[in-house]
Design an enzyme around this catalytic site. Sequence first.
Site, short mmCIF file in Angstrom:
data_model
loop_
_atom_site.label_atom_id
_atom_site.label_comp_id
_atom_site.label_asym_id
_atom_site.label_seq_id
_atom_site.Cartn_x
_atom_site.Cartn_y
_atom_site.Cartn_z
N HIS A 80 0.89 -1.19 0.00
CA HIS A 80 0.00 0.00 0.00
C HIS A 80 0.92 1.23 0.00
O HIS A 80 1.76 1.38 -0.89
CB HIS A 80 -0.92 -0.11 1.22
CG HIS A 80 -2.06 0.85 1.27
ND1 HIS A 80 -2.44 1.67 0.23
CD2 HIS A 80 -2.94 1.15 2.29
CE1 HIS A 80 -3.50 2.39 0.59
NE2 HIS A 80 -3.80 2.12 1.85
N HIS B 146 -2.18 -2.41 -9.61
CA HIS B 146 -3.21 -1.84 -8.75
C HIS B 146 -4.41 -2.77 -8.73
O HIS B 146 -4.72 -3.39 -9.75
CB HIS B 146 -3.65 -0.46 -9.27
CG HIS B 146 -4.33 0.35 -8.24
ND1 HIS B 146 -5.68 0.26 -8.01
CD2 HIS B 146 -3.84 1.23 -7.33
CE1 HIS B 146 -5.99 1.07 -7.01
NE2 HIS B 146 -4.89 1.67 -6.58
N ASP C 1 2.64 5.76 -6.64
CA ASP C 1 3.88 5.69 -5.86
C ASP C 1 5.12 5.70 -6.76
O ASP C 1 6.21 6.04 -6.29
CB ASP C 1 3.89 4.43 -4.98
CG ASP C 1 2.80 4.49 -3.94
OD1 ASP C 1 2.63 5.56 -3.34
OD2 ASP C 1 2.11 3.48 -3.74
N1 COA Z 1 5.10 -6.68 -10.05
C1 COA Z 1 5.06 -7.90 -10.63
N2 COA Z 1 3.92 -8.57 -10.84
C2 COA Z 1 2.78 -7.99 -10.46
C3 COA Z 1 2.75 -6.72 -9.87
C4 COA Z 1 3.98 -6.06 -9.67
N3 COA Z 1 4.01 -4.87 -9.09
N4 COA Z 1 1.47 -6.38 -9.61
C5 COA Z 1 0.72 -7.40 -10.01
N5 COA Z 1 1.50 -8.38 -10.52
C6 COA Z 1 1.06 -9.66 -11.04
C7 COA Z 1 0.54 -10.52 -9.90
O1 COA Z 1 1.58 -11.24 -9.28
C8 COA Z 1 -0.44 -11.40 -10.60
O2 COA Z 1 0.28 -12.42 -11.28
P1 COA Z 1 -0.25 -13.93 -11.31
O3 COA Z 1 -1.57 -13.83 -12.00
O4 COA Z 1 0.81 -14.65 -12.05
O5 COA Z 1 -0.37 -14.34 -9.87
C9 COA Z 1 -1.02 -10.49 -11.67
O6 COA Z 1 -0.06 -9.46 -11.88
C10 COA Z 1 -2.32 -9.85 -11.31
O7 COA Z 1 -2.21 -9.22 -10.04
P2 COA Z 1 -3.45 -8.44 -9.43
O8 COA Z 1 -4.55 -9.37 -9.12
O9 COA Z 1 -3.74 -7.31 -10.35
O10 COA Z 1 -2.82 -7.86 -8.07
P3 COA Z 1 -3.56 -7.56 -6.70
O11 COA Z 1 -4.81 -6.81 -6.93
O12 COA Z 1 -3.67 -8.81 -5.90
O13 COA Z 1 -2.47 -6.65 -6.00
C11 COA Z 1 -1.08 -4.76 -5.70
C12 COA Z 1 -2.40 -5.26 -6.25
C13 COA Z 1 -1.06 -3.24 -5.79
C14 COA Z 1 -0.95 -5.18 -4.23
C15 COA Z 1 0.08 -5.36 -6.54
O14 COA Z 1 -0.03 -4.90 -7.86
C16 COA Z 1 1.46 -5.02 -5.98
O15 COA Z 1 1.91 -5.72 -5.05
N6 COA Z 1 2.13 -3.97 -6.48
C17 COA Z 1 3.41 -3.55 -5.95
C18 COA Z 1 3.22 -2.73 -4.68
C19 COA Z 1 2.68 -1.36 -4.96
O16 COA Z 1 3.15 -0.65 -5.83
N7 COA Z 1 1.66 -0.99 -4.17
C20 COA Z 1 1.05 0.32 -4.26
C21 COA Z 1 -0.34 0.19 -4.79
S1 COA Z 1 -1.07 1.76 -5.09
#
Ligand code: COA
Length: 386
Positions: free
Chosen positions: A233, A272, A323
């Site tokens: 987050h 996201h 971010d």
């Molecule tokens: N880096 C690499 N892979 C990513 C990713 C990232 N930042 N964000 C999503 N993915 C991948 C996931 O691992 C997933 O892969 P899979 O299907 O092989 O398991 C796929 O993309 C879909 O993910 P999704 O369902 O969209 O993610 P989520 O809704 O569960 O999680 C976040 C959302 C924001 C927690 C996630 O994108 C993340 O951890 N981002 C990095 C942290 C960050 O920047 N947070 C700030 C958010 S505003």
Amino acid sequence: MSDKFVNPDYVAEPEKMNVKKGLDGAVVDQTTISKVTPETNSLIYKGYPVQELAENCRFEEVAYLLWNSELPNKTQLAEFEAKERSYRDISKNNLEVIRLLPKKCHPMDSIRTAVSYFGTEDTRIWDKASNPDKAMMLLAKIPTMVAADYRFKKGLDFIPPRKDLTIAENFFHMCFGKVPNAEIVKAFDVSLTLYAEHSFNASTFATRVITSTESDLYSATVGGIGALKGPLHGGANEQVMHMMIEVGDPAKAEAWMLDALAKKKKVMGFGHRVYKYGDSRVPTMKKYAQKMADVIGDQKWMKMYDILEKTMVSQKKIHPNLDFPAGPAYYMMGFEIDFFTPIFVMARTTGWSAHIMEQANNNRIIRPLSEYTGTPERHVKTISER
Ligand code: COA
């Protein structure tokens, strides 16, 4: 005959419940505060596109909007700002609490503790009618608390707030002892507006859950800070900068990203839960991060930004979130990396307070269900039978 109570109206649960892991796609309430529309990459606060607010309003006007549903006129803004500025000081004890914290503790732990302490000083703690005033107090005092921690961690003296400066200007004054040029202040102010509110994200939802038990605004805010700290987050803005420093050189950025993806690493600042085609706030924040690069005369971080983004989008179609530009922007403004998320707190306290008040004014306790996957019912044997 069994003495077990069986409700005569009981209907057996379906074999498999519809579990929404991470509440993905679950609509848990209504709100009038903001709306994210992923199909059009849009975000509105009280109807206004966030980009228009960032370009045309100061953060104080946005805070007023979130709490009062309309933008202020000149008189309303002057009254609002006079009150906010009159609340900026914190008590000697509150300052001492911050000073006594371990020097190595994370600033998010400092601000969580400082806000929690401040809650003990307000005797109106259970009075819901005082929530607008409490929200104003946090808006005014959180920057003072964060800046005090900034100074103490560097072994420097506390710089008291000034009442003749905006929230953004005053924060630079309290951290660095001077207000930088207008371009830097504007970029910082824009970041506060973009970070102010984002519907039912994890920390806001945490504040609403706490409020739904009829707990107080300070407790809910402390819970929000705890939720925001995590790298999935708000903590991501710090991790983005650590990552960019690890990459080190734009020439290494593509290979770094390909390697990270091959190792299935989560790359901070990308992805996201709601936006799947790009984050509505990114173009505005990127524009101001670019201005910071121009001001300091160093394009290294923005060159790296473009390569990391291009590689991620072409490989995985995953776009940067707010971010990603905010991290290097704060770095180029001169802030220490572990203060990036506390700055997010300074902004998001406005959105949290708006949600806390909305929840408190139309409350039902938040209590979801879970599907039990543990051991089926069994019966206790006495210790000698086991
Ligand atoms: N880096 C690499 N892979 C990513 C990713 C990232 N930042 N964000 C999503 N993915 C991948 C996931 O691992 C997933 O892969 P899979 O299907 O092989 O398991 C796929 O993309 C879909 O993910 P999704 O369902 O969209 O993610 P989520 O809704 O569960 O999680 C976040 C959302 C924001 C927690 C996630 O994108 C993340 O951890 N981002 C990095 C942290 C960050 O920047 N947070 C700030 C958010 S505003």
